[in-house]
Design an enzyme around this catalytic site. Structure first.
Site, PDB file in Angstrom:
ATOM      1  N   ASN A   1      -2.298   8.236  24.444  1.00 22.82           N
ATOM      2  CA  ASN A   1      -1.521   7.000  24.336  1.00 22.82           C
ATOM      3  C   ASN A   1      -2.371   5.727  24.343  1.00 22.82           C
ATOM      4  O   ASN A   1      -1.906   4.656  24.731  1.00 22.82           O
ATOM      5  CB  ASN A   1      -0.411   6.969  25.390  1.00 22.82           C
ATOM      6  CG  ASN A   1      -0.943   7.040  26.797  1.00 22.82           C
ATOM      7  OD1 ASN A   1      -2.147   7.068  27.015  1.00 22.82           O
ATOM      8  ND2 ASN A   1      -0.044   7.041  27.759  1.00 22.82           N
TER       9      ASN A   1
ATOM     10  N   TYR B   1      -7.820   9.717  38.265  1.00 28.23           N
ATOM     11  CA  TYR B   1      -6.417  10.125  38.122  1.00 28.23           C
ATOM     12  C   TYR B   1      -5.964  11.030  39.272  1.00 28.23           C
ATOM     13  O   TYR B   1      -5.022  11.808  39.092  1.00 28.23           O
ATOM     14  CB  TYR B   1      -6.226  10.836  36.783  1.00 28.23           C
ATOM     15  CG  TYR B   1      -6.031   9.873  35.614  1.00 28.23           C
ATOM     16  CD1 TYR B   1      -4.945   8.998  35.569  1.00 28.23           C
ATOM     17  CD2 TYR B   1      -6.916   9.851  34.543  1.00 28.23           C
ATOM     18  CE1 TYR B   1      -4.756   8.130  34.504  1.00 28.23           C
ATOM     19  CE2 TYR B   1      -6.730   8.981  33.461  1.00 28.23           C
ATOM     20  CZ  TYR B   1      -5.635   8.124  33.455  1.00 28.23           C
ATOM     21  OH  TYR B   1      -5.441   7.269  32.395  1.00 28.23           O
TER      22      TYR B   1
ATOM     23  N   LYS C   1      -8.666   4.044  25.650  1.00 28.17           N
ATOM     24  CA  LYS C   1      -8.928   5.467  25.881  1.00 28.17           C
ATOM     25  C   LYS C   1      -9.663   6.097  24.680  1.00 28.17           C
ATOM     26  O   LYS C   1      -9.701   5.526  23.585  1.00 28.17           O
ATOM     27  CB  LYS C   1      -7.598   6.182  26.148  1.00 28.17           C
ATOM     28  CG  LYS C   1      -6.949   5.784  27.495  1.00 28.17           C
ATOM     29  CD  LYS C   1      -5.641   6.538  27.676  1.00 28.17           C
ATOM     30  CE  LYS C   1      -5.048   6.318  29.058  1.00 28.17           C
ATOM     31  NZ  LYS C   1      -3.759   7.069  29.217  1.00 28.17           N
TER      32      LYS C   1
ATOM     33  N   GLU D   1      -9.081   0.557  41.040  1.00 27.54           N
ATOM     34  CA  GLU D   1      -9.517   1.017  39.710  1.00 27.54           C
ATOM     35  C   GLU D   1     -10.646   0.145  39.159  1.00 27.54           C
ATOM     36  O   GLU D   1     -11.553   0.640  38.492  1.00 27.54           O
ATOM     37  CB  GLU D   1      -8.323   1.040  38.756  1.00 27.54           C
ATOM     38  CG  GLU D   1      -7.321   2.131  39.114  1.00 27.54           C
ATOM     39  CD  GLU D   1      -6.088   2.135  38.237  1.00 27.54           C
ATOM     40  OE1 GLU D   1      -5.222   3.010  38.452  1.00 27.54           O
ATOM     41  OE2 GLU D   1      -5.966   1.275  37.336  1.00 27.54           O
TER      42      GLU D   1
ATOM     43  N   HIS E   1      -4.909   2.534  29.057  1.00 24.47           N
ATOM     44  CA  HIS E   1      -4.487   2.628  30.459  1.00 24.47           C
ATOM     45  C   HIS E   1      -4.208   1.239  31.007  1.00 24.47           C
ATOM     46  O   HIS E   1      -4.844   0.269  30.591  1.00 24.47           O
ATOM     47  CB  HIS E   1      -5.612   3.270  31.299  1.00 24.47           C
ATOM     48  CG  HIS E   1      -5.361   3.151  32.791  1.00 24.47           C
ATOM     49  ND1 HIS E   1      -4.520   4.016  33.460  1.00 24.47           N
ATOM     50  CD2 HIS E   1      -5.798   2.246  33.711  1.00 24.47           C
ATOM     51  CE1 HIS E   1      -4.467   3.651  34.750  1.00 24.47           C
ATOM     52  NE2 HIS E   1      -5.228   2.589  34.915  1.00 24.47           N
TER      53      HIS E   1
HETATM   54  N1  UDP Z   1       0.378  11.792  30.682  1.00 27.01           N
HETATM   55  C1  UDP Z   1       0.544  12.992  29.998  1.00 27.01           C
HETATM   56  N2  UDP Z   1       1.779  13.606  30.060  1.00 27.01           N
HETATM   57  C2  UDP Z   1       2.838  13.084  30.757  1.00 27.01           C
HETATM   58  C3  UDP Z   1       2.644  11.877  31.438  1.00 27.01           C
HETATM   59  C4  UDP Z   1       1.407  11.255  31.385  1.00 27.01           C
HETATM   60  O1  UDP Z   1      -0.367  13.507  29.366  1.00 27.01           O
HETATM   61  O2  UDP Z   1       3.926  13.670  30.777  1.00 27.01           O
HETATM   62  C5  UDP Z   1      -0.943  11.130  30.635  1.00 27.01           C
HETATM   63  C6  UDP Z   1      -0.941   9.880  29.752  1.00 27.01           C
HETATM   64  O3  UDP Z   1      -2.203   9.761  29.103  1.00 27.01           O
HETATM   65  C7  UDP Z   1      -0.728   8.780  30.789  1.00 27.01           C
HETATM   66  C8  UDP Z   1      -1.548   9.318  31.971  1.00 27.01           C
HETATM   67  O4  UDP Z   1      -1.309  10.716  31.945  1.00 27.01           O
HETATM   68  O5  UDP Z   1      -1.157   7.520  30.332  1.00 27.01           O
HETATM   69  C9  UDP Z   1      -1.161   8.763  33.332  1.00 27.01           C
HETATM   70  O6  UDP Z   1       0.237   8.912  33.503  1.00 27.01           O
HETATM   71  P1  UDP Z   1       1.128   7.748  34.122  1.00 27.01           P
HETATM   72  O7  UDP Z   1       2.460   8.323  34.425  1.00 27.01           O
HETATM   73  O8  UDP Z   1       0.382   7.077  35.227  1.00 27.01           O
HETATM   74  O9  UDP Z   1       1.313   6.735  32.883  1.00 27.01           O
HETATM   75  P2  UDP Z   1       0.718   5.268  32.614  1.00 27.01           P
HETATM   76  O10 UDP Z   1       0.573   4.571  33.927  1.00 27.01           O
HETATM   77  O11 UDP Z   1      -0.616   5.461  31.911  1.00 27.01           O
HETATM   78  O12 UDP Z   1       1.727   4.609  31.708  1.00 27.01           O
HETATM   79 MG    MG Z   2      -0.260   5.187  35.701  1.00 27.53          MG
END
Ligand code: UDP
Ligand code: MG
Length: 143
Positions: free
Chosen positions: A113, A50, A10, A127, A116
């Site tokens: 974080n 997303y 990212k 994706e 992805h």
């Molecule tokens: N995210 C965020 N706040 C939250 C949860 C998720 O900003 O409370 C962002 C974070 O960058 C995350 C992305 O949204 O990686 C997608 O969320 P998901 O729950 O799908 O997490 P992932 O699959 O990336 O672990």
């Molecule tokens: Mg996710």
């Protein structure tokens, strides 16, 4: 169990020059990179990618973050790819991520974080297609 997943380094991690370290961890964990590019997402591309999160409170900030600079999507191949890659990157929130995982090492917080990873074989398929045409995927995948 599928053999492919979509990874993204990212914008925060690219900006901080963590790209080499993260790719090295991916390769050491036994993944083969089948396609890779550096690209800056447009707003509509990030919103589309997303779209499952469009009702969430963090959606707008997430789109702003993901369009803030270049990112590096990669199509990865390995046995049980989705699960193994999510094990390698750790929990969404780095505070909850296991020691030695990519997010524990490189993430700032639950939003910034670093990486992805797809969450299912079905989404991995979608994706990968979001970023790569069939002729951009090296040798296709072993089925
Ligand atoms: N995210 C965020 N706040 C939250 C949860 C998720 O900003 O409370 C962002 C974070 O960058 C995350 C992305 O949204 O990686 C997608 O969320 P998901 O729950 O799908 O997490 P992932 O699959 O990336 O672990
Ligand atoms: Mg996710």
């Amino acid at each position: 169990m599928g053999n492919k997943t979509l990874a993204i380094i990212k914008p925060d991690a690219v900006q901080k020059d963590y790209t080499g370290s993260i790719i090295s961890m991916i390769i050491k964990a036994g993944f083969k990179i089948k396609a890779m590019k550096m690209t800056q997402l447009t707003k509509s591309s990030a919103e589309g990618f997303y779209s499952v999160h469009k009702e969430r409170s963090f959606f707008k900030d997430l789109v702003a973050y993901m369009t803030s600079g270049p990112c590096i999507p990669m199509a990865l191949e390995r046995e049980n790819a989705v699960e193994e890659y999510r094990k390698l990157i750790g929990a969404t929130d780095p505070k909850k991520a296991a020691e030695g995982t990519v997010r524990k090492l490189f993430a700032v917080d639950i939003q910034l974080n670093a990486v992805h990873g797809s969450d299912s074989d079905e989404n991995a398929e979608k994706e990968i297609a979001h970023f790569f045409s069939k002729d951009e995927l090296l040798n296709n995948f072993t089925e």
